[in-house]
Enzyme design. Structure first.
Site, short mmCIF file in Angstrom:
data_model
loop_
_atom_site.label_atom_id
_atom_site.label_comp_id
_atom_site.label_asym_id
_atom_site.label_seq_id
_atom_site.Cartn_x
_atom_site.Cartn_y
_atom_site.Cartn_z
N ASN A 456 0.87 -1.18 0.00
CA ASN A 456 0.00 0.00 0.00
C ASN A 456 0.90 1.23 0.00
OD1 ASN A 456 -1.92 1.96 0.38
ND2 ASN A 456 -2.33 1.46 2.51
N LYS A 458 0.15 4.32 -0.26
CA LYS A 458 -0.45 5.49 0.37
C LYS A 458 -0.17 6.74 -0.48
CE LYS A 458 -0.22 3.26 4.85
NZ LYS A 458 -0.03 3.43 6.32
N HIS A 543 -9.56 1.05 5.02
CA HIS A 543 -8.29 1.29 5.71
C HIS A 543 -8.52 2.23 6.89
CE1 HIS A 543 -4.11 2.44 6.42
NE2 HIS A 543 -3.77 1.37 5.72
N GLU A 545 -6.93 4.65 8.02
CA GLU A 545 -6.74 6.08 7.75
C GLU A 545 -7.99 6.68 7.08
OE1 GLU A 545 -1.97 5.31 7.25
OE2 GLU A 545 -3.18 5.73 5.47
N GLU A 615 -5.33 -4.90 10.53
CA GLU A 615 -4.28 -3.93 10.85
C GLU A 615 -4.47 -3.43 12.27
OE1 GLU A 615 -4.46 -0.42 8.50
OE2 GLU A 615 -6.63 -0.32 8.47
N GLY A 621 3.23 2.90 14.17
CA GLY A 621 3.76 4.23 14.49
C GLY A 621 3.57 4.64 15.94
N SER A 661 2.91 -3.14 10.74
CA SER A 661 4.37 -2.95 10.73
C SER A 661 5.11 -4.25 10.42
CB SER A 661 4.84 -2.38 12.09
OG SER A 661 4.25 -1.12 12.32
#
Length: 700
Positions: A456, A458, A543, A545, A615, A621, A661
């Site tokens: 991905n 992004k 997703h 985000e 995910e 992060g 990650s």
């Protein structure tokens, strides 16, 4: 309960549309007459030619029948339910007008098979409209009777069957005659009014003229002979018992009533029926004249019943050489008697023995003896039961056999899949008896489950850099074939350019998102159809985000999934919990809700095309790390949710990727877990070497 409601509404609508479409198709001329009545009520009759209304009647019957069958078999569920909603909205609005204005006494929904009042029709359509709304809201809750791959057979066979039915009924006569003048009916008995029955009352008004002045009179004040007769208008003022046949009469052009004479005639009588001689088909004039000569030779009365004027009768005599007598009958009555212009009736003492269209008139070979000695002079043996059995054998039985074969094939595939999963060795060990340190329960891993590493990108890299990375990956993986499926999901601007050189047998191409609308004024959005047109095969939806920054709800994602699948895109559907939700122990609750909110509404067949990507947002992060055991635990739980909804076979075949990650260093440990089928890779997919390192984890 929702599924019960949806499928109940589906059954009501399907059966109604099938019945309505079929009775119209077996009587296309009757449907045309009803359409003409509507046009006359709207003062449009003179503007629309007969051929247009005839074609419209055939197409209307075919549309209704096909929509009913498609609904019954749950074919193209979203499209079919939307079309049904559109049709029912139009029909309901039309019946509101009919109920208020009362331009026609019967809507003609079910032809002559079932006559409803305008109030009954409105109530029926309101109920059906409600059912259509329910189906449009939840179309995918309708259970399929036949798999998508075989639906084209039902679609084409249904369209062909109903069009042939309408064509045959138009060429010959309706195979099912619901009118009072059907074969076997006695016209005199149909006209009888039971003793003591309430009589209808009528008021007759005479329009007369004198010295340029027109006035209306009734029977009580009928004027003297100095007034000139112009017209008569009769209005029913009180309803009474109405016999099945209430408007049949035969009069000579001179005004002599022949009704009783014809209907009480001993033996046989031939009646040539033509509502309008001016429009009658004259291709079989010789046969008509031969039948008249046959009737003359055997002393059978022969009349031509028409509603044409003296001028029309005279013209017919001139072009045909007709010597038979003509009599006058109401136009609507003649159209009701037989759906052919001209058509032929054979009566025996007032009972209808035979009916022929002008295309199927008996010739001299069939009429070689007196009727008393011929089968034609007897009541035909083709009963209603026999006709129904014929329809069942030609249409229902083939579809029933197809449905059974389709379901048996699906069941056998499921059995083979289950057996293969039980007998095949574990992919992680290659030996069903050997224990695996990473899989201590020795759980079998389905070989049917596809292993995927998806990148991905992004919002990273301009077009030139993106093309360079894609080319490098393409060349690298061509030289060193991967042991898994590889997908790269890029920004929209990269898709079309990368698709031109990417070998999608090795690397699949996908988008990072698509719109929840099909098309329209949605500036900045990119539809699933647009994504597909670039050459992409996949799309990432849900997703974290997108959920967090753009407030994408389960309902929005549900629409996106449906549109993506409609355009044959493979969906990588993301789910996962936040740090707060993980710390509160709500991870299972969250992923279950996200699945059920957007993809668990799909049919089994459609769900099998979904790739799930878990995910853990809390491990991206944040400095926190999800262990392989934590990842395996939640993956196994996700698979159990799928098993509850679709069964073990589907759950075992569903690919579930890990998206927290994942790097080349931890990929082997993660991918060794039995419920982890690959990864959805973010930053590590932006460098060919890093991405290749994760892909190679499947070789270890």
């Amino acid at each position: 309960m929702r599924k019960v409601l949806v499928n109940f509404c589906r059954l009501i609508l399907a059966l109604t549309f099938i019945l309505s479409g079929y009775v119209k198709a077996v009587d296309p001329l009757g449907t045309q007459y009803k359409l003409n009545d509507y046009l006359e009520a709207m003062h449009l009759g003179a503007l629309v030619p007969d051929i247009a209304t005839l074609i419209a009647s055939i197409l209307l019957s075919a549309m209704e029948f096909c929509l009913g069958i498609f609904l019954l078999f749950a074919i193209h569920r979203r499209l079919t339910t939307r079309l049904l909603l559109l049709v029912m909205s139009i029909m309901t609005a039309l019946t509101v007008w009919i109920y208020i204005a009362d331009p026609v006494s019967d809507c003609g929904c079910f032809g002559d098979a079932l006559v409803l009042t305008n109030g009954q029709t409105l109530l029926k359509n309101i109920i059906l409209l409600g059912c259509a709304i329910v189906l449009t809201i939840w179309p995918l809750d309708m259970m399929r009777f036949i798999s998508r791959t075989n639906q084209w057979i039902v679609i084409n066979y249904t369209a062909l069957f109903i069009l042939i039915t309408a064509g045959y009924s138009l060429y010959d006569l309706p195979p099912f005659d619901f009118r009072p003048y059907h074969v076997g009916a006695n016209i005199l008995k149909g006209m009888e009014i039971p003793e003591g029955a309430e009589q209808p009352e009528f008021e007759t008004t005479f329009i007369m003229e004198k010295d340029g002045e027109r006035r209306e009179f009734d029977l009580d004040n009928y004027p003297d002979s100095t007034w000139t007769y112009i017209d008569t208008r009769t209005v029913q003022t009180k309803k009474g018992y109405v016999p099945l046949i209430h408007n049949f009469s035969i009069t000579t052009p001179e005004g002599e009533d022949l009704t009783e004479e014809v209907l009480t005639q001993k033996g046989y009588t031939f009646l040539l029926i033509s509502p309008h001689l001016e429009k009658a088909d004259d291709s079989e004039l010789d046969l008509i004249n031969q039948i008249y000569e046959y009737a003359e030779d055997n002393n059978y009365p022969f009349y031509c019943l028409t509603a044409s004027s003296e001028q029309g009768i005279s013209r017919w005599r001139d072009i045909t050489g007709a010597e038979y007598p003509f009599a006058l009958t109401d136009e609507t009555t003649l159209k009701t008697i037989i759906r052919s212009n001209p058509g032929m009736l054979l009566l025996k003492e007032g009972t209808i023995i035979r009916k022929w269209s002008h295309n199927r008139l008996p010739d001299e070979y069939a009429l070689d003896k007196p009727l008393e000695q011929l089968e034609l002079g007897k009541m035909p043996e083709d009963s209603i039961t026999r006709k129904i059995v014929t329809v069942l054998l030609w249409y229902v039985l083939p579809l029933l056999l197809l449905t059974i074969a389709d379901r048996l094939l699906a069941w056998s595939r499921w059995i083979r899949s289950s057996k293969r999963q039980k007998t095949e060795p574990s992919e992680t060990t290659g030996n069903p008896e050997k224990k695996d340190d990473n899989n201590p329960t020795n759980k079998k891993v389905s070989k049917m489950r596809k292993k995927i590493v998806a990148g991905n990108w992004k919002m990273n890299m301009n077009l030139q850099d993106g093309i360079a990375l894609a080319k490098e990956l393409n060349e690298t993986l061509k030289a060193d074939k991967p042991n898994c499926g590889v997908v790269i999901c890029t920004p929209f601007i990269h898709l079309a350019s990368i698709a031109q050189f990417l070998d999608q047998d090795i690397i699949g191409l996908g988008a990072e998102n698509c719109a929840d609308k099909e098309k329209g004024a949605f500036t900045g959005e990119v539809s699933a159809e647009m994504v597909k047109s670039t050459g992409a095969q996949y799309v990432i939806l849900g997703h974290s985000e997108r959920r967090e920054y753009y407030k994408e709800t389960p309902e929005i994602l549900k629409e996106k999934v449906l549109l993506a699948q409609k355009n044959d895109l493979k969906v990588i559907f993301c789910i996962g919990e936040s740090l707060e939700e993980r710390e509160a122990g709500k991870q299972n609750e969250v992923v279950k809700a996200e699945l059920e909110g957007s993809v668990c509404n799909l049919s089994e067949e459609d769900f099998r095309k979904i790739v799930i990507a878990y995910e853990p947002i809390w491990a991206i992060g944040t400095g926190k790390t999800a262990t392989a055991e934590q990842a395996e635990e939640i993956h196994a739980y996700i698979r159990s949710i799928i098993a509850e909804k679709y069964g073990e076979a589907v759950a075992d075949d569903t690919t579930i990727l890990y998206g927290g990650s994942c790097k080349a260093s931890n990929a082997p440990e993660l991918f060794a877990k039995p419920d982890i089928d690959g990864g959805l890779i973010g930053g590590a997919s932006l460098k060919a070497a890093d991405f290749k390192g994760i892909i190679d984890a499947w070789k270890k």
